[in-house]
Design a protein around this motif. Structure first.
Motif: not given
Length: 104
Positions: A1-6, A36-40, A42-46
């Motif tokens: 399971x991959x959790x992603x968001x913004x 607004x950053x993309x998170x994977x 819950x870690x903001x990546x870019x």
């Protein structure tokens, strides 16, 4: 399971005195940058979205502005405030290094 968001971040860049486009009053306006950053997991990546706006402190009206105009307003304000974007002068009675000159 991959959790992603913004996730959104709001930065207050400066406080400017401008004539409001909504109420017409010369009032303080906050210059804001919303990122607004993309998170994977819950870690903001870019960052994938950056927007700038001014908000009137008198009426609350907000106006979106382009990046170039925001940078120009910030540069003008910093130049007028001797390098301090918030325009707050150093407290009298304290040295630059944070030491109290009245202490012996």
């Amino acid at each position: 399971m991959i959790i992603f968001g913004t996730r959104g971040y709001l930065y207050q860049l400066a406080v400017l005195t401008l004539v409001c486009g909504w109420c017409g009053n010369p009032a303080a306006h906050t210059l804001r940058k919303r990122v607004t950053k993309f998170t994977l997991f819950f870690v903001p990546l870019f960052p994938f979205s950056t927007k700038y706006a001014t908000q009137c402190t008198f009426c609350g009206g907000e106006q979106k502005i382009p990046k170039e105009q925001a940078e120009q307003l910030l540069a003008q304000h910093v130049a007028a405030q001797d390098g301090n974007p918030f325009g707050q002068a150093q407290q009298p009675g304290y040295a630059q290094d944070g030491q109290n000159p009245y202490q012996h």
